[in-house]
Write a protein that holds these residues in place. Structure first.
Motif, PDB file in Angstrom:
ATOM      1  N   THR A   5     -85.288 -14.395 -16.450  1.00  0.00           N
ATOM      2  CA  THR A   5     -84.875 -14.533 -14.597  1.00  0.00           C
ATOM      3  C   THR A   5     -83.430 -14.692 -14.649  1.00  0.00           C
ATOM      4  O   THR A   5     -82.624 -15.123 -15.928  1.00  0.00           O
ATOM      5  N   LEU A   6     -83.016 -14.304 -14.004  1.00  0.00           N
ATOM      6  CA  LEU A   6     -80.995 -14.501 -13.612  1.00  0.00           C
ATOM      7  C   LEU A   6     -80.456 -15.838 -13.747  1.00  0.00           C
ATOM      8  O   LEU A   6     -79.674 -16.625 -13.938  1.00  0.00           O
ATOM      9  N   ASP A   7     -81.358 -16.499 -12.623  1.00  0.00           N
ATOM     10  CA  ASP A   7     -81.374 -18.307 -12.875  1.00  0.00           C
ATOM     11  C   ASP A   7     -81.336 -18.668 -14.842  1.00  0.00           C
ATOM     12  O   ASP A   7     -80.592 -19.489 -15.371  1.00  0.00           O
ATOM     13  N   GLU A   8     -82.224 -17.911 -15.863  1.00  0.00           N
ATOM     14  CA  GLU A   8     -81.622 -18.546 -16.680  1.00  0.00           C
ATOM     15  C   GLU A   8     -80.640 -18.375 -17.046  1.00  0.00           C
ATOM     16  O   GLU A   8     -80.338 -18.778 -17.996  1.00  0.00           O
ATOM     17  N   VAL A   9     -80.174 -16.847 -16.982  1.00  0.00           N
ATOM     18  CA  VAL A   9     -78.947 -16.482 -17.879  1.00  0.00           C
ATOM     19  C   VAL A   9     -77.752 -17.384 -17.660  1.00  0.00           C
ATOM     20  O   VAL A   9     -76.994 -18.378 -17.605  1.00  0.00           O
ATOM     21  N   ARG A  10     -77.838 -17.821 -15.876  1.00  0.00           N
ATOM     22  CA  ARG A  10     -76.996 -18.776 -15.692  1.00  0.00           C
ATOM     23  C   ARG A  10     -77.236 -19.914 -15.979  1.00  0.00           C
ATOM     24  O   ARG A  10     -75.865 -20.060 -16.444  1.00  0.00           O
ATOM     25  N   GLN A  11     -78.340 -20.490 -16.109  1.00  0.00           N
ATOM     26  CA  GLN A  11     -78.034 -21.008 -16.959  1.00  0.00           C
ATOM     27  C   GLN A  11     -77.071 -21.843 -18.050  1.00  0.00           C
ATOM     28  O   GLN A  11     -76.756 -22.685 -18.061  1.00  0.00           O
ATOM     29  N   ALA A  12     -78.024 -20.197 -19.061  1.00  0.00           N
ATOM     30  CA  ALA A  12     -76.798 -20.551 -20.660  1.00  0.00           C
ATOM     31  C   ALA A  12     -76.018 -20.370 -20.101  1.00  0.00           C
ATOM     32  O   ALA A  12     -75.072 -20.451 -21.111  1.00  0.00           O
ATOM     33  N   VAL A  13     -75.036 -19.712 -19.166  1.00  0.00           N
ATOM     34  CA  VAL A  13     -73.953 -19.758 -19.041  1.00  0.00           C
ATOM     35  C   VAL A  13     -73.453 -20.298 -18.798  1.00  0.00           C
ATOM     36  O   VAL A  13     -72.320 -21.119 -18.935  1.00  0.00           O
ATOM     37  N   ARG A  14     -73.445 -21.247 -17.168  1.00  0.00           N
ATOM     38  CA  ARG A  14     -73.317 -22.793 -17.433  1.00  0.00           C
ATOM     39  C   ARG A  14     -73.241 -23.853 -18.622  1.00  0.00           C
ATOM     40  O   ARG A  14     -72.117 -24.555 -18.597  1.00  0.00           O
TER      41      ARG A  14
ATOM     42  N   LEU B 179     -83.448  -7.780 -18.197  1.00  0.00           N
ATOM     43  CA  LEU B 179     -84.488  -8.758 -16.934  1.00  0.00           C
ATOM     44  C   LEU B 179     -86.089  -8.925 -17.134  1.00  0.00           C
ATOM     45  O   LEU B 179     -86.588  -9.684 -17.460  1.00  0.00           O
ATOM     46  N   ARG B 180     -86.094  -8.123 -16.844  1.00  0.00           N
ATOM     47  CA  ARG B 180     -87.772  -7.703 -16.503  1.00  0.00           C
ATOM     48  C   ARG B 180     -87.984  -7.203 -17.492  1.00  0.00           C
ATOM     49  O   ARG B 180     -89.518  -8.043 -18.257  1.00  0.00           O
ATOM     50  N   GLU B 181     -87.723  -6.631 -18.984  1.00  0.00           N
ATOM     51  CA  GLU B 181     -88.935  -5.836 -20.039  1.00  0.00           C
ATOM     52  C   GLU B 181     -89.296  -7.714 -20.804  1.00  0.00           C
ATOM     53  O   GLU B 181     -90.113  -7.501 -21.729  1.00  0.00           O
ATOM     54  N   GLN B 182     -87.743  -8.882 -21.188  1.00  0.00           N
ATOM     55  CA  GLN B 182     -87.965  -9.430 -21.569  1.00  0.00           C
ATOM     56  C   GLN B 182     -88.656 -10.880 -21.247  1.00  0.00           C
ATOM     57  O   GLN B 182     -88.744 -11.491 -21.174  1.00  0.00           O
ATOM     58  N   ARG B 183     -88.896 -10.375 -19.404  1.00  0.00           N
ATOM     59  CA  ARG B 183     -89.556 -11.851 -18.579  1.00  0.00           C
ATOM     60  C   ARG B 183     -88.287 -12.823 -18.316  1.00  0.00           C
ATOM     61  O   ARG B 183     -88.893 -14.222 -18.919  1.00  0.00           O
TER      62      ARG B 183
END
Length: 179
Positions: free
Chosen positions: A119-128, A113-117
């Motif tokens: 956020t976990l919030d963006e991942v959560r959004q994609a999951v939703r 996540l850090r290397e690709q800049r």
């Protein structure tokens, strides 16, 4: 400043119409990749095509023929790079980024996540957006080469073969995945 001449407006109308037709022909000839979701190289070509079209329209120093050649050159180079990257894998890694695993077996991969800049919030959004409300139900989230996030639920992960050549997914079977 507000108006130079009718001849200039006439030139823009005539050359603009011809340049528009040229862009459509060049894009149709160059194939779907030119219009697909963009990786970095495709984005550069698209921006260059737009800039070239604007220059053709607004600069009386650039003839339609010069602009048409420039448009064809950009599309041709894009097609050449696409062809070379398909046939020689080493070139592909220079032109396009490798997809990256950001989330595995219900857990985020903080270093990725850090290397690709991202956020976990963006991942959560994609999951939703993929229709899931529980991160524990997710086997993998991959940041694709075009910047989109692919979400794979546990129920559809299978043998993980779709994650071949995804950075961070090199380890063996699903049970061997790192957190």
């Amino acid at each position: 400043m507000w108006f130079d001449s009718w001849a200039d407006l006439g030139r823009i109308l005539a050359v603009g119409a011809a340049a528009y037709v040229t862009v459509v022909v060049v894009l149709r000839t160059s194939g779907k990749r030119t219009l697909a979701k963009l990786n970095a190289y495709d984005l550069v070509v698209t921006v260059a095509l737009g800039s070239t079209l604007a220059t053709i329209l607004l600069s009386s120093d650039v003839s339609w023929a010069d602009g048409a050649v420039a448009l064809a050159l950009l599309a041709g180079l894009q097609m050449l790079v696409a062809w070379v990257s398909v046939h020689w894998g080493g070139v592909r890694s220079v032109v396009t980024a490798r997809p990256t695993l950001l989330f595995s077996e219900g857990r985020p991969l903080p270093e990725a996540l850090r290397e690709q800049r991202t956020t976990l919030d963006e991942v959560r959004q994609a999951v939703r957006a993929a229709g899931s409300g529980d991160l524990a139900d997710i086997a993998a989230v991959v940041l694709e080469t075009d910047g989109t996030l692919s979400v794979i639920p546990r129920s559809k992960i299978g043998d993980w073969s779709a994650l071949e050549r995804v950075a961070g997914a090199e380890r063996g079977a699903a049970g061997d995945r790192a957190a």
